[in-house]
Design a protein around this motif. Structure first.
Motif, mmCIF file in Angstrom:
data_model
loop_
_atom_site.group_PDB
_atom_site.id
_atom_site.type_symbol
_atom_site.label_atom_id
_atom_site.label_comp_id
_atom_site.label_asym_id
_atom_site.label_seq_id
_atom_site.Cartn_x
_atom_site.Cartn_y
_atom_site.Cartn_z
ATOM 1 N N VAL A 1 8.093 6.381 -5.576
ATOM 2 C CA VAL A 1 6.859 6.780 -4.880
ATOM 3 C C VAL A 1 5.661 6.636 -5.806
ATOM 4 O O VAL A 1 4.634 6.040 -5.445
ATOM 5 C CB VAL A 1 6.976 8.227 -4.363
ATOM 6 C CG1 VAL A 1 5.625 8.693 -3.805
ATOM 7 C CG2 VAL A 1 8.048 8.336 -3.284
ATOM 8 N N GLN A 2 5.767 7.159 -7.008
ATOM 9 C CA GLN A 2 4.624 7.144 -7.925
ATOM 10 C C GLN A 2 4.261 5.729 -8.354
ATOM 11 O O GLN A 2 3.080 5.387 -8.469
ATOM 12 C CB GLN A 2 4.928 8.023 -9.142
ATOM 13 C CG GLN A 2 5.012 9.501 -8.795
ATOM 14 C CD GLN A 2 5.337 10.379 -9.988
ATOM 15 O OE1 GLN A 2 5.912 9.918 -10.984
ATOM 16 N NE2 GLN A 2 5.019 11.648 -9.895
ATOM 17 N N GLN A 3 5.261 4.885 -8.590
ATOM 18 C CA GLN A 3 4.989 3.513 -8.983
ATOM 19 C C GLN A 3 4.390 2.719 -7.828
ATOM 20 O O GLN A 3 3.482 1.895 -8.025
ATOM 21 C CB GLN A 3 6.279 2.842 -9.485
ATOM 22 C CG GLN A 3 6.094 1.440 -10.045
ATOM 23 C CD GLN A 3 5.310 1.419 -11.350
ATOM 24 O OE1 GLN A 3 4.965 2.465 -11.917
ATOM 25 N NE2 GLN A 3 5.006 0.216 -11.848
ATOM 26 N N TYR A 4 4.894 2.963 -6.628
ATOM 27 C CA TYR A 4 4.354 2.256 -5.466
ATOM 28 C C TYR A 4 2.912 2.691 -5.195
ATOM 29 O O TYR A 4 2.071 1.870 -4.823
ATOM 30 C CB TYR A 4 5.228 2.517 -4.243
ATOM 31 C CG TYR A 4 4.758 1.757 -3.019
ATOM 32 C CD1 TYR A 4 4.777 0.368 -2.990
ATOM 33 C CD2 TYR A 4 4.300 2.433 -1.885
ATOM 34 C CE1 TYR A 4 4.344 -0.333 -1.873
ATOM 35 C CE2 TYR A 4 3.867 1.738 -0.768
ATOM 36 C CZ TYR A 4 3.884 0.357 -0.769
ATOM 37 O OH TYR A 4 3.447 -0.344 0.330
ATOM 38 N N ILE A 5 2.618 3.967 -5.397
ATOM 39 C CA ILE A 5 1.245 4.453 -5.252
ATOM 40 C C ILE A 5 0.328 3.758 -6.254
ATOM 41 O O ILE A 5 -0.799 3.381 -5.941
ATOM 42 C CB ILE A 5 1.198 5.983 -5.436
ATOM 43 C CG1 ILE A 5 1.778 6.687 -4.191
ATOM 44 C CG2 ILE A 5 -0.221 6.467 -5.699
ATOM 45 C CD1 ILE A 5 1.917 8.181 -4.348
ATOM 46 N N GLU A 6 0.833 3.569 -7.461
ATOM 47 C CA GLU A 6 0.007 2.993 -8.531
ATOM 48 C C GLU A 6 -0.195 1.490 -8.362
ATOM 49 O O GLU A 6 -1.288 0.974 -8.596
ATOM 50 C CB GLU A 6 0.659 3.277 -9.887
ATOM 51 C CG GLU A 6 -0.146 2.784 -11.071
ATOM 52 C CD GLU A 6 0.486 3.157 -12.399
ATOM 53 O OE1 GLU A 6 0.184 2.498 -13.410
ATOM 54 O OE2 GLU A 6 1.284 4.121 -12.430
ATOM 55 N N THR B 1 -1.750 5.864 2.981
ATOM 56 C CA THR B 1 -0.502 6.595 2.749
ATOM 57 C C THR B 1 -0.152 6.654 1.267
ATOM 58 O O THR B 1 0.385 7.654 0.789
ATOM 59 C CB THR B 1 0.653 5.933 3.517
ATOM 60 O OG1 THR B 1 0.304 5.848 4.898
ATOM 61 C CG2 THR B 1 1.934 6.741 3.380
ATOM 62 N N ASN B 2 -0.441 5.583 0.540
ATOM 63 C CA ASN B 2 -0.096 5.571 -0.887
ATOM 64 C C ASN B 2 -1.242 6.096 -1.746
ATOM 65 O O ASN B 2 -1.602 5.513 -2.767
ATOM 66 C CB ASN B 2 0.326 4.172 -1.342
ATOM 67 C CG ASN B 2 -0.769 3.133 -1.163
ATOM 68 O OD1 ASN B 2 -1.666 3.298 -0.336
ATOM 69 N ND2 ASN B 2 -0.706 2.061 -1.937
ATOM 70 N N MET B 3 -1.809 7.230 -1.321
ATOM 71 C CA MET B 3 -2.822 7.906 -2.134
ATOM 72 C C MET B 3 -2.163 8.560 -3.351
ATOM 73 O O MET B 3 -0.995 8.958 -3.285
ATOM 74 C CB MET B 3 -3.530 8.991 -1.311
ATOM 75 C CG MET B 3 -4.443 8.497 -0.221
ATOM 76 S SD MET B 3 -5.471 9.859 0.472
ATOM 77 C CE MET B 3 -4.230 10.777 1.399
ATOM 78 N N PRO B 4 -2.893 8.737 -4.432
ATOM 79 C CA PRO B 4 -2.364 9.490 -5.584
ATOM 80 C C PRO B 4 -2.409 10.993 -5.300
ATOM 81 O O PRO B 4 -3.325 11.698 -5.708
ATOM 82 C CB PRO B 4 -3.302 9.091 -6.729
ATOM 83 C CG PRO B 4 -4.600 8.755 -6.049
ATOM 84 C CD PRO B 4 -4.217 8.139 -4.721
ATOM 85 N N TYR B 5 -1.405 11.485 -4.598
ATOM 86 C CA TYR B 5 -1.425 12.849 -4.082
ATOM 87 C C TYR B 5 -1.575 13.905 -5.178
ATOM 88 O O TYR B 5 -2.298 14.894 -4.988
ATOM 89 C CB TYR B 5 -0.148 13.125 -3.285
ATOM 90 C CG TYR B 5 -0.016 12.266 -2.047
ATOM 91 C CD1 TYR B 5 -0.718 12.561 -0.887
ATOM 92 C CD2 TYR B 5 0.822 11.148 -2.040
ATOM 93 C CE1 TYR B 5 -0.594 11.776 0.252
ATOM 94 C CE2 TYR B 5 0.952 10.359 -0.903
ATOM 95 C CZ TYR B 5 0.241 10.673 0.228
ATOM 96 O OH TYR B 5 0.363 9.895 1.347
#
Length: 357
Positions: free
Chosen positions: A14-19, A323-327
């Motif tokens: 998730v974190q890598q895809y967001i980045e 959707t891929n915001m840095p939550y």
């Protein structure tokens, strides 16, 4: 139930895809995980996560991206907010301090502007709604033979005005008499009480003095509905279009119209129903667009946060973005902004009342 290692893999994906916005493969995960895990083990765990519907493949590449269910699991179980830097905190404070606020709406609108500027997403803010807000003044200004301006003042310092046509069969003397009765009978009452009395005993009370008050009272009632309605402030609307398929004109029209209607905004923010998602310990909720509207909002997420101004009520700030915001970073930012917004509003009420709130 996924294993601890699978949870670490899901979190890393998730974190890598967001980045990066790119699918994540097993070789990349070997460098991302906090402990050494073989590529074969990672592939096996990724297969289990895919079988559980938490990650998915979007093309022939061996990489995976989070599914809607995977995002939900991450948000509910793995997300850790990141506190904002001192520099960002000082920037928020200075942005509020740039102007002197004369109305609550100005403070709330500024919070939306700050949030949108700092994130490049679409920010929404709603001022505090207090059941204790009272009607403190009402008057009519005659503009010409056919028009009057109605003015309402409330205990939170807000002033509302609206131009109306003179109600049929209403003379100037009749209007002045109704205004006098309103000020005698309703000023000092909460807005909820005023609204209730307009529907119950007040028409009968006024009819003792006037024969045809209905047109004017209906006008006053509609005006009061406008005063007590939710007042939304939106900043960065155009940012939404960075994450929509321009070929889908129906989506574009829907997104554009979304912010032109308080009714649709209230529905989007869940103000018209009981929310099914729990707030985290920060009182902040994250809604995936697919959960809100799978047709038009599937590429978006909505972060909402309530704030309190004590006896002056509660308000809400929200952020709508991809959707891929840095939550983690955004939740920390919203938590800090919410705190500063509540502080600004408390100071406003304190100055208004001449004492601390």
């Amino acid at each position: 139930m996924i294993t601890d290692r699978q949870a670490l893999i899901l979190k890393a994906i998730v974190q890598q895809y967001i980045e990066t916005g790119q699918p994540v493969g097993s070789k990349a995960l070997m460098d991302l995980l906090p402990t050494h895990v073989s590529s074969a083990t990672i592939r096996n765990d990724m297969a289990s996560l895919e079988k559980d519907g938490l990650i998915e493949k979007i093309h022939l590449s061996s990489g995976r991206i989070p599914s809607v269910r995977g995002y939900r699991y991450y948000l509910d179980n793995l997300l850790k907010p990141i506190n904002i830097s001192d520099q960002t905190s000082e920037l928020i404070q200075s942005d509020f301090a740039k102007q002197e606020f004369n109305r609550i709406d100005e403070i709330v609108a500024q919070s939306a502007k700050i949030l949108s500027t700092l994130t490049s997403y679409t920010a929404i803010a709603l001022g505090p709604e207090s059941k204790n807000t009272k009607l403190t003044g009402f008057r009519i200004v005659e503009l010409n033979d056919n028009q009057i301006m109605a003015i309402i003042v409330t205990s939170d310092g807000a002033v509302f005005n609206q131009v109306y046509k003179v109600p049929r069969n209403s003379s100037g003397e009749q209007i002045e008499e109704i205004v006098r009765i309103i000020n005698d009978q309703l000023v000092g009452e909460t807005l909820a009480t005023v609204s209730h009395r307009l529907q119950t005993d007040f028409p009968q009370l006024v009819s003792r003095y006037l024969q045809t008050p209905n047109g004017f009272l209906a006008m006053f009632d509609r005006f009061l509905d406008k005063v007590t309605a939710d007042h939304f402030f939106v900043d960065g609307k155009s940012n939404l279009f960075n994450y929509v398929d321009a070929r889908n004109t129906s989506n574009l029209k829907y997104l554009y119209s979304l912010f032109d209607s308080d009714y649709y905004l209230a529905r989007l923010l869940g103000l018209d129903q009981n929310d099914t998602h729990d707030e985290d310990e920060h009182g902040i909720q994250v809604h995936l667009g697919y959960e809100l509207d799978p047709q038009t909002l599937k590429n978006y997420s909505l972060i909402t946060a309530k704030y309190s101004v004590g006896s002056h009520g509660q308000g809400l700030i929200a952020l709508l973005g991809p959707t891929n915001m840095p939550y983690s970073q955004l939740i920390g930012l919203i938590a800090s902004l919410r705190q500063e917004l509540a502080k600004q509003l408390r100071e406003y009420f304190s100055d208004l009342n001449g004492n601390s709130s």
